[in-house]
Scaffold this motif. Structure first.
Motif, PDB file in Angstrom:
ATOM      1  N   ARG A 278       0.820  -1.205   0.000  1.00 49.22           N
ATOM      2  CA  ARG A 278       0.000   0.000   0.000  1.00 49.22           C
ATOM      3  C   ARG A 278       0.860   1.264   0.000  1.00 49.22           C
ATOM      4  O   ARG A 278       0.622   2.191  -0.786  1.00 49.22           O
ATOM      5  CB  ARG A 278      -0.929  -0.027   1.220  1.00 49.22           C
ATOM      6  CG  ARG A 278      -1.733   1.208   1.394  1.00 49.22           C
ATOM      7  CD  ARG A 278      -3.004   0.969   2.153  1.00 49.22           C
ATOM      8  NE  ARG A 278      -4.005   0.345   1.279  1.00 49.22           N
ATOM      9  CZ  ARG A 278      -5.290   0.263   1.587  1.00 49.22           C
ATOM     10  NH1 ARG A 278      -5.730   0.723   2.728  1.00 49.22           N
ATOM     11  NH2 ARG A 278      -6.141  -0.285   0.751  1.00 49.22           N
TER      12      ARG A 278
ATOM     13  N   HIS B 270       6.862  -3.036  -4.792  1.00 46.84           N
ATOM     14  CA  HIS B 270       5.452  -3.090  -5.194  1.00 46.84           C
ATOM     15  C   HIS B 270       5.246  -4.151  -6.283  1.00 46.84           C
ATOM     16  O   HIS B 270       4.269  -4.895  -6.268  1.00 46.84           O
ATOM     17  CB  HIS B 270       5.000  -1.718  -5.681  1.00 46.84           C
ATOM     18  CG  HIS B 270       3.532  -1.635  -5.963  1.00 46.84           C
ATOM     19  ND1 HIS B 270       2.604  -1.343  -5.001  1.00 46.84           N
ATOM     20  CD2 HIS B 270       2.824  -1.830  -7.107  1.00 46.84           C
ATOM     21  CE1 HIS B 270       1.398  -1.354  -5.528  1.00 46.84           C
ATOM     22  NE2 HIS B 270       1.489  -1.643  -6.813  1.00 46.84           N
TER      23      HIS B 270
ATOM     24  N   ARG C  90      -6.230  -5.938 -11.493  1.00 51.67           N
ATOM     25  CA  ARG C  90      -5.261  -6.966 -11.864  1.00 51.67           C
ATOM     26  C   ARG C  90      -4.862  -6.905 -13.333  1.00 51.67           C
ATOM     27  O   ARG C  90      -3.695  -7.105 -13.667  1.00 51.67           O
ATOM     28  CB  ARG C  90      -5.805  -8.351 -11.509  1.00 51.67           C
ATOM     29  CG  ARG C  90      -5.374  -8.718 -10.111  1.00 51.67           C
ATOM     30  CD  ARG C  90      -6.482  -9.166  -9.212  1.00 51.67           C
ATOM     31  NE  ARG C  90      -6.012  -9.235  -7.839  1.00 51.67           N
ATOM     32  CZ  ARG C  90      -6.259  -8.300  -6.924  1.00 51.67           C
ATOM     33  NH1 ARG C  90      -6.947  -7.226  -7.250  1.00 51.67           N
ATOM     34  NH2 ARG C  90      -5.806  -8.430  -5.699  1.00 51.67           N
TER      35      ARG C  90
ATOM     36  N   HIS D  61      -4.259   2.051 -13.523  1.00 57.29           N
ATOM     37  CA  HIS D  61      -3.984   1.238 -12.342  1.00 57.29           C
ATOM     38  C   HIS D  61      -3.850   2.095 -11.081  1.00 57.29           C
ATOM     39  O   HIS D  61      -4.441   1.800 -10.050  1.00 57.29           O
ATOM     40  CB  HIS D  61      -2.705   0.440 -12.597  1.00 57.29           C
ATOM     41  CG  HIS D  61      -2.236  -0.385 -11.450  1.00 57.29           C
ATOM     42  ND1 HIS D  61      -2.812  -1.577 -11.122  1.00 57.29           N
ATOM     43  CD2 HIS D  61      -1.246  -0.187 -10.542  1.00 57.29           C
ATOM     44  CE1 HIS D  61      -2.187  -2.082 -10.067  1.00 57.29           C
ATOM     45  NE2 HIS D  61      -1.237  -1.263  -9.689  1.00 57.29           N
TER      46      HIS D  61
HETATM   47  C1  HEM Z   1       4.749   1.787 -11.266  1.00 53.14           C
HETATM   48  C2  HEM Z   1       3.501   1.926 -11.360  1.00 53.14           C
HETATM   49  C3  HEM Z   1       2.524   1.469 -10.293  1.00 53.14           C
HETATM   50  C4  HEM Z   1       1.819   2.277  -9.453  1.00 53.14           C
HETATM   51  C5  HEM Z   1       1.895   3.799  -9.374  1.00 53.14           C
HETATM   52  C6  HEM Z   1       0.967   1.427  -8.643  1.00 53.14           C
HETATM   53  C7  HEM Z   1       0.079   1.878  -7.678  1.00 53.14           C
HETATM   54  C8  HEM Z   1      -0.787   1.085  -6.942  1.00 53.14           C
HETATM   55  C9  HEM Z   1      -1.656   1.514  -5.876  1.00 53.14           C
HETATM   56  C10 HEM Z   1      -1.764   2.931  -5.352  1.00 53.14           C
HETATM   57  C11 HEM Z   1      -2.338   0.426  -5.431  1.00 53.14           C
HETATM   58  C12 HEM Z   1      -3.363   0.386  -4.311  1.00 53.14           C
HETATM   59  C13 HEM Z   1      -2.734  -0.144  -3.049  1.00 53.14           C
HETATM   60  C14 HEM Z   1      -3.708  -0.610  -1.996  1.00 53.14           C
HETATM   61  O1  HEM Z   1      -4.915  -0.703  -2.231  1.00 53.14           O
HETATM   62  O2  HEM Z   1      -3.249  -0.902  -0.885  1.00 53.14           O
HETATM   63  C15 HEM Z   1      -1.936  -0.702  -6.217  1.00 53.14           C
HETATM   64  C16 HEM Z   1      -2.444  -1.992  -6.074  1.00 53.14           C
HETATM   65  C17 HEM Z   1      -1.978  -3.101  -6.760  1.00 53.14           C
HETATM   66  N1  HEM Z   1      -0.854  -3.148  -7.588  1.00 53.14           N
HETATM   67 FE1  HEM Z   1       0.139  -1.530  -8.273  1.00 53.14          FE
HETATM   68  N2  HEM Z   1       1.180   0.116  -9.004  1.00 53.14           N
HETATM   69  C18 HEM Z   1       2.127   0.087 -10.006  1.00 53.14           C
HETATM   70  C19 HEM Z   1       2.649  -1.035 -10.628  1.00 53.14           C
HETATM   71  C20 HEM Z   1       2.261  -2.359 -10.378  1.00 53.14           C
HETATM   72  C21 HEM Z   1       2.810  -3.536 -11.007  1.00 53.14           C
HETATM   73  C22 HEM Z   1       3.937  -3.531 -12.039  1.00 53.14           C
HETATM   74  C23 HEM Z   1       2.137  -4.615 -10.498  1.00 53.14           C
HETATM   75  C24 HEM Z   1       2.256  -6.080 -10.872  1.00 53.14           C
HETATM   76  C25 HEM Z   1       3.211  -6.856 -10.617  1.00 53.14           C
HETATM   77  C26 HEM Z   1       1.163  -4.127  -9.552  1.00 53.14           C
HETATM   78  C27 HEM Z   1       0.276  -4.923  -8.838  1.00 53.14           C
HETATM   79  C28 HEM Z   1      -0.719  -4.466  -8.020  1.00 53.14           C
HETATM   80  C29 HEM Z   1      -1.788  -5.283  -7.468  1.00 53.14           C
HETATM   81  C30 HEM Z   1      -2.002  -6.775  -7.691  1.00 53.14           C
HETATM   82  C31 HEM Z   1      -2.591  -4.420  -6.698  1.00 53.14           C
HETATM   83  C32 HEM Z   1      -3.871  -4.792  -5.949  1.00 53.14           C
HETATM   84  C33 HEM Z   1      -3.602  -5.070  -4.509  1.00 53.14           C
HETATM   85  C34 HEM Z   1      -4.865  -5.320  -3.715  1.00 53.14           C
HETATM   86  O3  HEM Z   1      -5.898  -5.682  -4.284  1.00 53.14           O
HETATM   87  O4  HEM Z   1      -4.792  -5.147  -2.504  1.00 53.14           O
HETATM   88  N3  HEM Z   1       1.274  -2.750  -9.493  1.00 53.14           N
HETATM   89  N4  HEM Z   1      -0.963  -0.288  -7.130  1.00 53.14           N
END
Ligand code: HEM
Ligand code: HEM
Lengths: 147, 131
Positions: A29, A98, B29, B80
């Motif tokens: 997060r 992340h 996702r 995302h």
């Molecule tokens: C660099 C750009 C990225 C940004 C700015 C970003 C930002 C975020 C934010 C703000 C959340 C919400 C966190 C929460 O609810 O606690 C999130 C969730 C998530 N991110 Fe990213 N993210 C990035 C890249 C990625 C990548 C490359 C992956 C994959 C490997 C990924 C996988 C996920 C997943 C699976 C969630 C959902 C988590 C949940 O349901 O609790 N993210 N992301």
């Protein structure tokens, strides 16, 4: 609420201890939110490149600060230098942390990896992996290119 | 796909537990996977560039093979992060008025950010390395 008091509450509000899976959960997060702010840098970079030499020079001077190039002078200079390096290294680490815990999410989303030992191992691996990848990334930036 | 993950009752009512949880979950996702692929491409490309001066960058982004993935990266990442940050806001801001304010602000900022980045890419693509 009708609840049998002889049964345990789970998770309990006050009876718990830190484990790697909790750390990874909250880091997902924190790093996600930090990366969302850092997306402004990506926008600035593209807009600066599209705008002109002067705008791009302003951007590169800030990036130079974040990558710790240039020799700091005086106490204030060193403090600024340290802050820049911490943000720069921190953002790269945040990305890898992340991404790795995001991959862990994918695995757990298909229902795998919930056994206590496995869960713990992979939680620890995301942390080890993100530190390692951050070190490799900066090693490449600082030493890889010249050689 | 997302529709199949919703229960029949939810489809009838049009409301899930959190009104649109399954779709949101799935989009978070899909956008994560797209961001994973594209940010991998981006990091490898950055590390392979010989220099980061404006000339090199503009020339690189002038090529379709860099401009198109870069535009897709902007779209998927902002999609995302917009969804992700809104979940974080919903978890911590409980008063309806301020929740609406913050969610709307993040929506606006994400669209502004993506719009600026895409226009910048477009401008680089059409004006090339001139100027
Ligand atoms: C660099 C750009 C990225 C940004 C700015 C970003 C930002 C975020 C934010 C703000 C959340 C919400 C966190 C929460 O609810 O606690 C999130 C969730 C998530 N991110 Fe990213 N993210 C990035 C890249 C990625 C990548 C490359 C992956 C994959 C490997 C990924 C996988 C996920 C997943 C699976 C969630 C959902 C988590 C949940 O349901 O609790 N993210 N992301
Ligand atoms: C230090 C310990 C803890 C950390 C680091 C932590 C972290 C988190 C995080 C990051 C989330 C968001 C998960 C996500 O969106 O994927 C979450 C959700 C949640 N946590 Fe914790 N938590 C902790 C302790 C607890 C405790 C002690 C309780 C209950 C007594 C609890 C109950 C919940 C609940 C009910 C949710 C919401 C789940 C959902 O919305 O699906 N947590 N926690």
């Amino acid at each position: 609420m009708h609840r049998n008091p002889s049964r345990p509450l789970s998770p309990h509000l006050s009876i718990w201890r830190w484990g790697p899976h909790m750390l990874v959960s909250i880091l997902h997060r924190v790093t996600g939110s930090g990366l969302a702010l850092a997306a402004a840098l990506l926008v600035w970079w593209l807009v600066a490149a599209a705008t002109g030499a002067e705008a791009y020079a302003t951007f590169t001077s800030v990036m130079g600060w974040l990558t710790g190039t240039g020799a700091p002078e005086g106490a204030v200079g060193w403090i600024l230098y340290a802050i820049g390096v911490i943000i720069g290294v921190g953002l790269v680490w945040a990305f890898f942390q992340h991404t790795l815990s995001g991959l862990r999410h994918f695995v757990m989303d298909i229902g795998a990896g919930y056994e206590l030992r496995t869960n713990r191992t992979w939680a620890v691996m995301t942390i080890v992996g993100s530190l390692l990848l951050t070190a490799l990334f900066w090693a490449w930036i600082l030493f890889g290119r010249g050689a | 796909m997302s529709a199949k993950m919703e229960t029949a009752l939810k489809q009838v009512r049009g409301l899930g537990s959190a009104r649109e949880g399954a779709r949101h979950w799935w989009h978070e996702r899909v956008s994560a996977l797209a961001s994973l692929i594209l940010s991998g491409w981006f990091i490898v490309s950055l590390l392979r560039l010989p220099a980061y001066d404006r000339g090199t960058i503009v020339e690189w982004l002038g090529s379709p093979l860099a401009a198109v993935p870069m535009a897709l990266l902007v779209i998927t990442t902002f999609w995302h992060l917009k969804m992700g940050v809104i979940v974080v806001i919903e978890d911590y801001v409980h008063e309806e008025g301020s929740k609406l304010f913050w969610v709307t602000l993040v929506n606006f900022l994400a669209i502004l950010g993506a719009g600026l980045a895409l226009f910048a890419l477009f401008k680089i693509a059409v004006t090339g390395s001139a100027a």
